[in-house]
Scaffold this active site. Sequence first.
Site, PDB file in Angstrom:
ATOM      1  N   GLU A 107      -1.511   7.740  -4.266  1.00  0.00           N
ATOM      2  CA  GLU A 107      -0.843   9.042  -4.240  1.00  0.00           C
ATOM      3  C   GLU A 107      -0.628   9.537  -2.923  1.00  0.00           C
ATOM      4  OE1 GLU A 107      -2.223  11.507  -7.571  1.00  0.00           O
ATOM      5  OE2 GLU A 107      -1.821  13.443  -6.164  1.00  0.00           O
ATOM      6  N   ASP A 109       0.712  13.220  -1.241  1.00  0.00           N
ATOM      7  CA  ASP A 109       1.150  14.543  -1.864  1.00  0.00           C
ATOM      8  C   ASP A 109       1.605  15.387  -0.794  1.00  0.00           C
ATOM      9  OD1 ASP A 109      -0.112  14.029  -4.360  1.00  0.00           O
ATOM     10  OD2 ASP A 109      -1.916  14.778  -3.672  1.00  0.00           O
ATOM     11  N   GLU A 111       2.173  19.479  -1.368  1.00  0.00           N
ATOM     12  CA  GLU A 111       1.770  20.546  -2.620  1.00  0.00           C
ATOM     13  C   GLU A 111       1.963  21.698  -1.632  1.00  0.00           C
ATOM     14  OE1 GLU A 111      -1.118  18.701  -5.905  1.00  0.00           O
ATOM     15  OE2 GLU A 111      -2.008  20.045  -4.447  1.00  0.00           O
TER      16      GLU A 111
END
Length: 280
Positions: A107, A109, A111
């Site tokens: 993953e 990310d 955010e």
Amino acid sequence: MKIISRFSTIINIFLIIICITSLSFTIISAGNFNQDVDITWGDGRAKILDNGDLLTLSLDKASGSGFQSKNEYIFVKTDMQIKLIHGNSAGTVTTSYLQSKGATWDEIDFEFLGNLSGDPYIVHTNIFVQGKGAREQQFYLWFDPTTDFHTYSIIWSPQHIVLLVDNIPIREFKNLESIGVPYPKYQPMRLQCTLWDAEDWATRGGQVKTDWTQAPFIASYKYFNADTNKNPSTSTWFSQQLDSNSKEKLKWVRDNYMIYDYCKDFKRFSQGLPRECSVN
Ligand SMILES: *[C@@H]1O[C@H](CO)[C@@H](O)[C@H](O)[C@H]1NC(C)=O
């Protein structure tokens, strides 16, 4: 003579038509949410608008919402333009990330942690390899991300992962398999974008809660593009390292806007920092 010139006029018109068709085709294939993504949750709160040019995610007390790319990728450069929630967005988290499936997933990310009106968003980044993350870096932005669309990109190539904001690199994670650091290579990832509530930790570590009287909260997405290196002559990102100009920009971001780096968290890693921290 007359016949020939009429013939060439017809050919010219024909060529012009071909040009126009292929031009409009490239524009369409540069990103259309109707073709490129599936809405994954939110019970009608995610909306594709303007014939597929715009996608809005909405969050209220009952639910957030999300969508994902139809395609999966092994190595890709993704670009997404996002306009974050305007006004009081405390407690909300807007995301755009690449993720593979399963218990040992990879993953990458982006955010965005909301805040009270006028207080800065935090860009929270992380990288998971085979289910293991704990590689957080956090940044403030050098602009207000709620008034306009800005481009958030992820480069995932065999030699590094780079997160970019308006083409400025904010983070590089090199492939350091040579010194025993795992690197994502085998599991295909999809782009996921979500809007949800995390009032117990998102804003000032959970001290500021979501003001539900402001709901619904709306984040907007535009111009999704995924470059999978099908045309190596234009996909320079696939084989290139960061050039000196990009390295300088990365340093500028780290010096001026970085607020957390796991590689400097000696308290947390009292047994020793992760191996990649000695290089990156
Ligand atoms: C919100 O604003 C406060 C005060 O400026 C700041 O300390 C914090 O880092 C900001 N961002 C978040 C997501 O809490």
